[in-house]
Write an enzyme that holds these catalytic residues in place. Structure first.
Site, PDB file in Angstrom:
ATOM      1  N   GLU A  97       5.312   3.934  -7.081  1.00 24.93           N
ATOM      2  CA  GLU A  97       6.040   3.600  -5.853  1.00 24.93           C
ATOM      3  C   GLU A  97       5.126   2.835  -4.905  1.00 24.93           C
ATOM      4  OE1 GLU A  97       8.344   6.069  -2.294  1.00 24.93           O
ATOM      5  OE2 GLU A  97       8.166   6.952  -4.294  1.00 24.93           O
ATOM      6  N   ASP A  99       5.343   1.670  -0.868  1.00 24.60           N
ATOM      7  CA  ASP A  99       6.157   2.045   0.288  1.00 24.60           C
ATOM      8  C   ASP A  99       5.869   1.290   1.568  1.00 24.60           C
ATOM      9  OD1 ASP A  99       7.569   4.079  -0.871  1.00 24.60           O
ATOM     10  OD2 ASP A  99       6.330   5.686  -0.090  1.00 24.60           O
ATOM     11  N   GLU A 101       7.475   2.376   5.251  1.00 20.33           N
ATOM     12  CA  GLU A 101       8.363   3.266   5.997  1.00 20.33           C
ATOM     13  C   GLU A 101       8.156   2.995   7.486  1.00 20.33           C
ATOM     14  OE1 GLU A 101       8.508   7.390   4.945  1.00 20.33           O
ATOM     15  OE2 GLU A 101       7.878   7.010   2.894  1.00 20.33           O
TER      16      GLU A 101
END
Length: 281
Positions: A97, A99, A101
């Site tokens: 993953e 990311d 955010e």
């Protein structure tokens, strides 16, 4: 000559590099019971959060390496407690993953951009930043470059983080699991704003984030094969892209002025010693 043309034709048909910007063609709204909407003939997408549910979408295609760009306008006003995510992720219990955010805030306070990299289901590689502009006033381009040598997080073309492939030193790197693009808008007021001290103000709901100009210059993964397996780096420059001197200086500028957390300097968190990639040259 005819043989050469046939070979060239075969190569071109084999190299299916995705590069598109229409949400109807490239994106599935996957949850939210109508709170995620594709508008303007596929040119605009909105995700909404209210007291009952958030919403999210994912790319139709899976990719194994690529440069993914998205224009995002974040939730305006008092967005405390909300999180807008934009990330790449593979499937399974030992997932990879990459990311972005965006942690909401009280009106007037800066958003926190939270970044992380997971390999084989293990993350713990957080770096956090403030932005040098208000990300709710207009659309800005958030980019993830993922090639066999490095991962680069960029904002409006300015790199904010680089995670290099250091497998030779025993550091795992995501390189074998195809990933989809995901995004969501959801309530995380148990941790998102000041560690959960500031809760979501539902009187301000619904909260909405907007997206446009999705672009995936990427290797499509289909039927166990990558569309780039026969591609030379010159045809897809991002496959071998690295930070030039100017970009390195921009990265240093961001990290000096806007980084607010770096796991690589958190000695209290790693009393047995910092992770290997933190001390690599």
């Amino acid at each position: 000559m005819r043989t050469s043309l046939l070979l060239l034709s075969g190569l071109i048909s084999f190299v299916m590099v995705a590069s598109a910007a229409n949400f109807n063609q490239d994106i599935d709204v996957t949850w939210g019971d109508g709170r995620g909407k594709i508008l303007e003939n596929g040119n605009l997408l909105t995700l909404t959060l209210d007291k009952f549910s958030g919403s999210g979408f994912q790319s139709k295609n899976q990719y194994l390496f690529g440069k993914i760009d998205m224009n995002i306008k974040l939730v305006p006003g008092n967005s405390a407690g909300t999180v807008t995510t934009y990330y790449l992720r593979s499937e399974g219990s030992t997932w990879d993953e990459i990311d972005f955010e965006f942690l909401g805030n009280l009106s007037g306070d800066p958003y926190i951009v939270h970044t992380n990299v997971y390999t084989q289901g293990k993350g713990d590689k957080e770096q956090q930043f403030y932005l040098w502009f208000d990300p709710t006033k207009d659309f800005h381009t958030y980019s993830l470059l993922w090639n066999p040598q490095r991962i680069i997080f960029s904002v409006d073309g300015t790199p904010i983080r680089e995670f290099k492939n250091l497998e030779t030193t025993g550091v795992a790197f995501p390189k074998s699991q195809p990933m989809r693009v995901y995004s969501s808008l959801w309530n995380a007021d148990d941790w998102a704003t000041r560690g959960g001290l500031v809760k979501t103000d539902w009187s301000k709901a619904p909260f909405t984030a907007a997206y446009r100009n999705y672009k995936a210059d990427a290797c499509v993964w289909s039927s166990g094969k990558s569309s780039c397996s026969s591609t030379s780096p010159s045809q897809n420059s991002w496959l071998s892209q690295e930070l030039d001197i100017t970009s390195q200086e921009k990265l240093k500028w961001v990290q000096k002025n806007y980084m607010i957390y770096n796991y690589c300097t958190d000695t209290k968190r790693f009393p047995q010693g910092l992770p290997k990639e933190c001390t690599a040259p």
